[in-house]
Design a protein around this motif. Structure first.
Motif, PDB file in Angstrom:
ATOM      1  N   ARG A 163      61.213 101.494  62.858  1.00 55.36           N
ATOM      2  CA  ARG A 163      60.817 102.503  61.868  1.00 55.36           C
ATOM      3  C   ARG A 163      60.032 101.884  60.718  1.00 55.36           C
ATOM      4  NH1 ARG A 163      63.483 104.574  65.423  1.00 55.36           N
ATOM      5  NH2 ARG A 163      64.407 106.655  65.341  1.00 55.36           N
ATOM      6  N   CYS A 164      60.405 100.661  60.349  1.00 51.42           N
ATOM      7  CA  CYS A 164      59.684  99.955  59.279  1.00 51.42           C
ATOM      8  C   CYS A 164      58.223  99.766  59.663  1.00 51.42           C
ATOM      9  CB  CYS A 164      60.355  98.613  59.011  1.00 51.42           C
ATOM     10  SG  CYS A 164      59.479  97.548  57.847  1.00 51.42           S
ATOM     11  N   LEU A 165      57.973  99.344  60.902  1.00 49.07           N
ATOM     12  CA  LEU A 165      56.605  99.148  61.370  1.00 49.07           C
ATOM     13  C   LEU A 165      55.866 100.478  61.465  1.00 49.07           C
ATOM     14  CD1 LEU A 165      57.282  96.504  64.156  1.00 49.07           C
ATOM     15  CD2 LEU A 165      56.218  96.098  61.935  1.00 49.07           C
ATOM     16  N   ALA A 166      56.540 101.502  61.995  1.00 56.60           N
ATOM     17  CA  ALA A 166      55.901 102.810  62.143  1.00 56.60           C
ATOM     18  C   ALA A 166      55.541 103.409  60.791  1.00 56.60           C
ATOM     19  CB  ALA A 166      56.830 103.753  62.910  1.00 56.60           C
ATOM     20  N   ALA A 167      56.379 103.160  59.773  1.00 49.19           N
ATOM     21  CA  ALA A 167      56.137 103.725  58.442  1.00 49.19           C
ATOM     22  C   ALA A 167      54.849 103.207  57.819  1.00 49.19           C
ATOM     23  CB  ALA A 167      57.317 103.423  57.524  1.00 49.19           C
ATOM     24  N   MET A 168      54.376 102.060  58.282  1.00 44.56           N
ATOM     25  CA  MET A 168      53.158 101.484  57.732  1.00 44.56           C
ATOM     26  C   MET A 168      51.901 102.223  58.194  1.00 44.56           C
ATOM     27  SD  MET A 168      54.059  97.427  58.048  1.00 44.56           S
ATOM     28  CE  MET A 168      55.572  96.782  57.329  1.00 44.56           C
ATOM     29  N   PHE A 169      52.073 103.243  59.030  1.00 46.93           N
ATOM     30  CA  PHE A 169      50.932 104.000  59.546  1.00 46.93           C
ATOM     31  C   PHE A 169      50.882 105.416  58.986  1.00 46.93           C
ATOM     32  CE2 PHE A 169      51.425 100.491  62.395  1.00 46.93           C
ATOM     33  CZ  PHE A 169      50.113 100.115  62.661  1.00 46.93           C
ATOM     34  N   ASN A 170      51.471 105.598  57.806  1.00 50.61           N
ATOM     35  CA  ASN A 170      51.297 106.859  57.085  1.00 50.61           C
ATOM     36  C   ASN A 170      49.904 106.824  56.467  1.00 50.61           C
ATOM     37  OD1 ASN A 170      51.238 108.660  54.712  1.00 50.61           O
ATOM     38  ND2 ASN A 170      53.389 109.010  55.173  1.00 50.61           N
ATOM     39  N   SER A 171      49.010 107.684  56.940  1.00 50.10           N
ATOM     40  CA  SER A 171      47.605 107.610  56.528  1.00 50.10           C
ATOM     41  C   SER A 171      47.390 107.949  55.066  1.00 50.10           C
ATOM     42  CB  SER A 171      46.750 108.540  57.396  1.00 50.10           C
ATOM     43  OG  SER A 171      47.191 109.886  57.273  1.00 50.10           O
ATOM     44  N   HIS A 172      48.357 108.626  54.444  1.00 50.28           N
ATOM     45  CA  HIS A 172      48.218 108.964  53.027  1.00 50.28           C
ATOM     46  C   HIS A 172      48.715 107.818  52.141  1.00 50.28           C
ATOM     47  CE1 HIS A 172      47.715 111.997  49.801  1.00 50.28           C
ATOM     48  NE2 HIS A 172      48.666 111.294  49.207  1.00 50.28           N
ATOM     49  N   LEU A 173      49.871 107.266  52.490  1.00 50.75           N
ATOM     50  CA  LEU A 173      50.445 106.196  51.675  1.00 50.75           C
ATOM     51  C   LEU A 173      49.825 104.836  51.964  1.00 50.75           C
ATOM     52  CD1 LEU A 173      54.225 107.165  51.915  1.00 50.75           C
ATOM     53  CD2 LEU A 173      52.642 107.648  50.040  1.00 50.75           C
ATOM     54  N   TYR A 174      49.373 104.617  53.221  1.00 53.94           N
ATOM     55  CA  TYR A 174      48.831 103.326  53.627  1.00 53.94           C
ATOM     56  C   TYR A 174      47.515 103.527  54.371  1.00 53.94           C
ATOM     57  CZ  TYR A 174      53.768 102.482  52.813  1.00 53.94           C
ATOM     58  OH  TYR A 174      55.028 102.462  52.267  1.00 53.94           O
ATOM     59  N   PRO A 175      46.477 103.951  53.674  1.00 53.36           N
ATOM     60  CA  PRO A 175      45.213 104.280  54.350  1.00 53.36           C
ATOM     61  C   PRO A 175      44.503 103.090  54.976  1.00 53.36           C
ATOM     62  CG  PRO A 175      44.948 104.334  51.962  1.00 53.36           C
ATOM     63  CD  PRO A 175      46.413 104.203  52.225  1.00 53.36           C
ATOM     64  N   GLY A 176      44.899 101.863  54.636  1.00 51.13           N
ATOM     65  CA  GLY A 176      44.196 100.699  55.162  1.00 51.13           C
ATOM     66  C   GLY A 176      44.834 100.082  56.389  1.00 51.13           C
ATOM     67  N   ALA A 177      45.825 100.767  56.993  1.00 47.78           N
ATOM     68  CA  ALA A 177      46.560 100.169  58.119  1.00 47.78           C
ATOM     69  C   ALA A 177      45.693 100.043  59.358  1.00 47.78           C
ATOM     70  CB  ALA A 177      47.800 101.001  58.426  1.00 47.78           C
ATOM     71  N   ASP A 178      45.944  98.992  60.140  1.00 51.67           N
ATOM     72  CA  ASP A 178      45.232  98.738  61.388  1.00 51.67           C
ATOM     73  C   ASP A 178      46.267  98.479  62.474  1.00 51.67           C
ATOM     74  OD1 ASP A 178      43.814  96.721  63.390  1.00 51.67           O
ATOM     75  OD2 ASP A 178      42.238  97.814  62.347  1.00 51.67           O
ATOM     76  N   THR A 179      45.931  98.779  63.723  1.00 50.54           N
ATOM     77  CA  THR A 179      46.910  98.585  64.804  1.00 50.54           C
ATOM     78  C   THR A 179      47.322  97.132  64.971  1.00 50.54           C
ATOM     79  OG1 THR A 179      45.108  98.495  66.419  1.00 50.54           O
ATOM     80  CG2 THR A 179      46.211 100.616  66.106  1.00 50.54           C
ATOM     81  N   LEU A 180      46.501  96.200  64.499  1.00 50.25           N
ATOM     82  CA  LEU A 180      46.922  94.801  64.452  1.00 50.25           C
ATOM     83  C   LEU A 180      47.443  94.524  63.051  1.00 50.25           C
ATOM     84  CD1 LEU A 180      47.257  91.987  65.623  1.00 50.25           C
ATOM     85  CD2 LEU A 180      44.903  91.489  64.938  1.00 50.25           C
ATOM     86  N   LEU A 181      48.757  94.509  62.904  1.00 47.05           N
ATOM     87  CA  LEU A 181      49.371  94.254  61.609  1.00 47.05           C
ATOM     88  C   LEU A 181      49.484  92.750  61.399  1.00 47.05           C
ATOM     89  CD1 LEU A 181      52.313  96.836  61.568  1.00 47.05           C
ATOM     90  CD2 LEU A 181      50.147  96.983  60.330  1.00 47.05           C
ATOM     91  N   GLN A 182      48.784  92.256  60.416  1.00 43.53           N
ATOM     92  CA  GLN A 182      48.871  90.831  60.115  1.00 43.53           C
ATOM     93  C   GLN A 182      50.014  90.634  59.124  1.00 43.53           C
ATOM     94  OE1 GLN A 182      44.625  90.136  59.159  1.00 43.53           O
ATOM     95  NE2 GLN A 182      44.612  88.798  60.937  1.00 43.53           N
TER      96      GLN A 182
END
Length: 232
Positions: A163-182
């Motif tokens: 869930r922690c990883l999935a939460a990083m793909f909220n397009s409003h809160l984290y608009p800069g997320a990429d499928t490759l999480l560094q």
């Protein structure tokens, strides 16, 4: 949440203009934002802001990764959320005109933008699109925190990491997320409330389930919906 090479770093003015809350601003409003907002460098382990301080700015992450957390009287750390590039926070504290109720620290070297409270309030008074953005921001953050309470009480560590990883793909809160999480296993541990070793074990479980692939220096997300539903 990609790290940005020094040579590729965008000027602060460009980052501000590309922010999702800036899309409805007039040229006059954008000019004031650019003139008033300043950039701060916070090294890994440093404080972006402190619990109990008077809030003087709305804060955004230009580049890097920060953690919003508190430490109890018994010394236990409670992590509320992580914020990566493109994320902004602190609007609730500004609107309530109260002292900050959490610490924010950098999990890696980070570039931080600080928009003065007076500029934030001026936008709130003069820009309907900005006000609409804030309503969405507050609603998304509320949903995020409600979910975190549920996850913490009902899910095991493997599911919390998912869930922690999935939460990083909220397009409003984290608009800069990429499928490759560094992001490192240590950072995942900080954000999910687990040790580095336990976070590593959880990632191995999720990898065997075909939801992600652990690569050198990052995590490739293969099935975002699967992470959101893992052991639901």
């Amino acid at each position: 949440m990609q790290r940005t090479k020094t040579s590729e770093r965008k000027p602060l003015a460009v980052v501000l203009r590309e922010s999702i809350w800036a899309r409805g601003l007039t040229p006059e409003q954008m000019a004031r934002v650019e003139a008033d907002t300043v950039e701060q460098f916070v090294p890994k382990g440093g404080y972006v802001c402190h619990k109990g301080e008077k809030v003087d700015a709305w804060i955004g992450v230009v580049d890097g990764l920060v953690k919003m957390a508190n430490i109890s009287a018994e010394g236990k750390t409670v992590t509320f959320t992580g914020l990566s590039a493109g994320g902004w926070f602190g609007e609730g504290t500004i609107l309530k005109n109260e002292l900050r109720k959490y610490d924010v620290t950098a999990l890696r070297d980070s570039r931080i933008a600080r928009m003065p409270v007076r500029t934030f309030n001026w936008l709130l008074d003069n820009s309907l699109p900005f006000t609409r953005f804030l309503l969405m921001q507050l609603n998304e953050r509320l949903g995020q925190f409600i979910g975190m309470v549920e996850f913490d009480r009902m899910l095991d560590v493997d599911a919390r990491v998912a869930r922690c990883l999935a939460a990083m793909f909220n397009s409003h809160l984290y608009p800069g997320a990429d499928t490759l999480l560094q992001i490192s296993q240590e950072e995942i541990g900080y954000l999910s409330g687990a040790s580095r070793q336990r976070a590593n074990q959880a990632l191995q479980v999720l990898e065997r389930e075909g939801l992600l692939k652990v690569d050198y220096g990052g995590i490739q997300i293969l099935d975002l919906d699967g992470l959101r539903r893992f052991r639901a």
